[in-house]
Design a protein around this motif. Structure first.
Motif, PDB file in Angstrom:
ATOM      1  N   ARG A 156      13.270   6.103  -4.757  1.00  0.00           N
ATOM      2  CA  ARG A 156      13.806   5.362  -5.904  1.00  0.00           C
ATOM      3  C   ARG A 156      13.146   5.799  -7.210  1.00  0.00           C
ATOM      4  NH1 ARG A 156      16.713   0.605  -5.009  1.00  0.00           N
ATOM      5  NH2 ARG A 156      17.077   0.121  -2.809  1.00  0.00           N
ATOM      6  N   ILE A 157      11.846   6.041  -7.172  1.00  0.00           N
ATOM      7  CA  ILE A 157      11.123   6.416  -8.389  1.00  0.00           C
ATOM      8  C   ILE A 157      11.601   7.767  -8.913  1.00  0.00           C
ATOM      9  CG2 ILE A 157       8.837   7.139  -9.221  1.00  0.00           C
ATOM     10  CD1 ILE A 157       7.681   4.820  -7.535  1.00  0.00           C
ATOM     11  N   LYS A 158      11.879   8.706  -8.023  1.00  0.00           N
ATOM     12  CA  LYS A 158      12.394  10.014  -8.459  1.00  0.00           C
ATOM     13  C   LYS A 158      13.733   9.858  -9.176  1.00  0.00           C
ATOM     14  CE  LYS A 158      11.918  12.110  -4.438  1.00  0.00           C
ATOM     15  NZ  LYS A 158      11.950  13.182  -3.401  1.00  0.00           N
ATOM     16  N   LYS A 159      14.564   8.937  -8.701  1.00  0.00           N
ATOM     17  CA  LYS A 159      15.860   8.704  -9.359  1.00  0.00           C
ATOM     18  C   LYS A 159      15.671   8.082 -10.741  1.00  0.00           C
ATOM     19  CE  LYS A 159      18.556   8.181  -5.097  1.00  0.00           C
ATOM     20  NZ  LYS A 159      19.388   7.257  -4.271  1.00  0.00           N
ATOM     21  N   ILE A 160      14.711   7.163 -10.858  1.00  0.00           N
ATOM     22  CA  ILE A 160      14.442   6.528 -12.153  1.00  0.00           C
ATOM     23  C   ILE A 160      13.930   7.563 -13.151  1.00  0.00           C
ATOM     24  CG2 ILE A 160      12.956   4.866 -13.346  1.00  0.00           C
ATOM     25  CD1 ILE A 160      13.035   3.161 -10.783  1.00  0.00           C
ATOM     26  N   ILE A 196      10.959  -2.844  -2.467  1.00  0.00           N
ATOM     27  CA  ILE A 196       9.646  -2.616  -1.857  1.00  0.00           C
ATOM     28  C   ILE A 196       9.018  -3.927  -1.410  1.00  0.00           C
ATOM     29  CG2 ILE A 196       7.325  -1.717  -2.250  1.00  0.00           C
ATOM     30  CD1 ILE A 196       9.673   0.347  -1.979  1.00  0.00           C
ATOM     31  N   GLN A 197       9.177  -4.974  -2.211  1.00  0.00           N
ATOM     32  CA  GLN A 197       8.621  -6.268  -1.808  1.00  0.00           C
ATOM     33  C   GLN A 197       9.331  -6.826  -0.585  1.00  0.00           C
ATOM     34  OE1 GLN A 197       8.677  -8.719  -5.353  1.00  0.00           O
ATOM     35  NE2 GLN A 197       6.806  -7.785  -6.148  1.00  0.00           N
ATOM     36  N   THR A 242       0.858  -1.182   0.000  1.00  0.00           N
ATOM     37  CA  THR A 242       0.000   0.000   0.000  1.00  0.00           C
ATOM     38  C   THR A 242       0.895   1.232   0.000  1.00  0.00           C
ATOM     39  OG1 THR A 242      -1.705  -1.179   1.247  1.00  0.00           O
ATOM     40  CG2 THR A 242      -1.833   1.223   1.231  1.00  0.00           C
ATOM     41  N   LEU A 243       0.803   2.033  -1.049  1.00  0.00           N
ATOM     42  CA  LEU A 243       1.725   3.153  -1.230  1.00  0.00           C
ATOM     43  C   LEU A 243       1.183   4.472  -0.701  1.00  0.00           C
ATOM     44  CD1 LEU A 243       2.886   2.323  -4.868  1.00  0.00           C
ATOM     45  CD2 LEU A 243       4.016   1.722  -2.715  1.00  0.00           C
ATOM     46  N   PHE A 244      -0.149   4.566  -0.568  1.00  0.00           N
ATOM     47  CA  PHE A 244      -0.750   5.815  -0.104  1.00  0.00           C
ATOM     48  C   PHE A 244      -1.763   5.553   0.997  1.00  0.00           C
ATOM     49  CE2 PHE A 244       0.565   7.018  -4.422  1.00  0.00           C
ATOM     50  CZ  PHE A 244       1.207   8.226  -4.172  1.00  0.00           C
ATOM     51  N   GLY A 270       5.514   3.800   0.810  1.00  0.00           N
ATOM     52  CA  GLY A 270       5.346   4.701  -0.321  1.00  0.00           C
ATOM     53  C   GLY A 270       6.447   5.748  -0.382  1.00  0.00           C
ATOM     54  N   ALA A 271       6.827   6.268   0.789  1.00  0.00           N
ATOM     55  CA  ALA A 271       7.909   7.256   0.847  1.00  0.00           C
ATOM     56  C   ALA A 271       9.232   6.631   0.405  1.00  0.00           C
ATOM     57  CB  ALA A 271       8.026   7.810   2.260  1.00  0.00           C
ATOM     58  N   ALA A 272       9.454   5.369   0.821  1.00  0.00           N
ATOM     59  CA  ALA A 272      10.676   4.665   0.408  1.00  0.00           C
ATOM     60  C   ALA A 272      10.682   4.440  -1.102  1.00  0.00           C
ATOM     61  CB  ALA A 272      10.781   3.332   1.148  1.00  0.00           C
TER      62      ALA A 272
END
Length: 400
Positions: free
Chosen positions: A71-75, A182-183, A50-52, A65-67
């Protein structure tokens, strides 16, 4: 192989996380709110988390979600850098250009760069050559630049294609790492519940309490371990679990553990639906003696209830001795055997529709079901909410 999110899903997540509002994100991305919500749910399914956390004031990243956002911002930054040389005089933003790229197109470019052949690249990816060429040419068309060239030794990527393939390979590695991270995310102790349940646990109450807890705390991680009382006590003392739920027993660790009663257990005699005894208006002990039984091991409360039932007469044949509820269910459904289950288990069995209780009351001492925990150890808000939900459900069922 991991299922990896696509670029659009990552971009939607980033936008929602930054704006903390689905409506604002839908406007910023020129998409409908249902489309944004559906995209977030799809990403949560891929990552298994659950991300949000959603409430009346907005939508906010959970701990996991914060974690993920880091990573997503870097991608996305790496993708934007990769698109920068291609944008040229075009008015489309680099990240918007990147959103048109699919993972199959990225993998096609990487494979062609490494294999120098459409056929070899298709074999490497396990797809047809036609599918690979379609992905490769669509990528070239979307980006508006030449990525491949024919040579005497086969197809090769251009210098621009070489650079882009290496960047895509790095982005693919980061995307796979995102999924793995994340998993395998380790939840803070304040968002975790690790509970031990004894064999033949009150599963219906556990499921109801877990569902209610997840409704209140969407990012909670609940771990359920089953075992004998002795096994679970050892785990509790080693702090591998937070508490034990089940029939309360005398313990040698009175200085270290405390027990909190939640409800009294009662027992029923259970048979398959359509069992001959269901046709009788009144059932006697003699009737019960005529059928073979499945019994739990010696020393368990159910075994004591079974022995108490026949305390003034001879015991009927007990053909199977087991703690396994699934073994009991399957065996009872295909035979005329009988067993003893708790009222909570009987209610749980209604979902399967195979077994039902006989109209016969077992008069015996009703053991207490409760929670066993380390003495003096305070529960966090999430754990307390779960225990309260479990207790509330138990009391509601006992009244029903």
């Amino acid at each position: 192989m991991h299922t990896v999110p696509n670029i659009w899903q990552l971009r939607v997540f980033d936008c929602v996380a930054r704006l903390e509002n689905v409506t604002k994100a839908s406007i910023a991305l020129s998409r409908t709110q249902p489309a944004i919500t559906s995209c977030i749910f799809a990403l949560e399914k891929i990552l298994g988390a659950t991300l949000f956390e959603r409430n009346k004031t907005g939508i906010y990243p959970t701990e996991v979600g914060a974690a993920a956002h880091i990573r997503i911002k870097k991608i996305l930054a790496a993708l934007e850098d990769a698109m920068q040389p291609l944008s040229g005089e075009r008015t489309i933003a680099p990240l918007a250009m990147a959103s048109r790229i699919t993972r199959s197109q990225m993998l096609a470019l990487i494979a062609i760069h490494e294999c120098h052949s459409f056929r070899a690249a298709a074999v490497k990816l396990g797809i047809t050559e036609a599918s690979l060429q379609r992905s490769a040419r669509t990528l070239e068309s979307n980006l508006g630049c030449e990525l491949y060239r024919n040579t005497a030794s086969g197809i090769k990527t251009t210098s621009l294609g070489d650079d882009l393939a290496l960047r895509f390979k790095s982005i693919e590695s980061q995307s796979v790492a995102l999924v793995e991270a994340i998993q395998g995310f380790t939840y803070p102790r304040s968002k975790r519940i690790a509970l031990g349940v004894m064999l033949l646990d009150p599963s219906m109450l556990l499921v109801n309490a877990m569902n209610e807890t997840r409704e209140r705390y969407p990012d909670v991680r609940i771990t359920v371990l089953s075992g004998t009382y002795e096994q679970l006590v050892n785990k509790l003392l080693r702090e591998e679990i937070d508490f034990i739920i089940g029939v309360l027993k005398k313990t040698a660790h009175v200085q270290e553990l405390e027990q909190l009663p939640l409800y009294k257990e009662s027992y029923c005699i259970v048979a398959r639906r359509g069992h001959p005894l269901h046709r009788k208006r009144s059932i006697t002990v003699e009737d019960l003696q005529r059928y073979p039984w499945i019994i739990p091991p010696a020393g368990s409360p159910r075994r004591q209830a079974y022995e108490h039932l026949f305390s003034e007469t001879s015991l009927p044949p007990a053909l199977i001795e087991t703690y396994s509820l699934s073994t009991m269910r399957i065996t009872l459904a295909d035979s005329d055997m009988l067993t003893v289950l708790s009222w909570v288990e009987v209610l749980s069995e209604r979902h399967f529709g195979l077994l039902s209780a006989l109209p016969f009351e077992i008069s015996c001492d009703e053991p207490l079901v409760g929670m066993c925990r380390t003495k003096g150890k305070e529960m966090n808000d999430v754990q307390q909410y779960f225990v309260d939900a479990f207790s509330k459900n138990a009391q509601a069922l006992s009244r029903g």
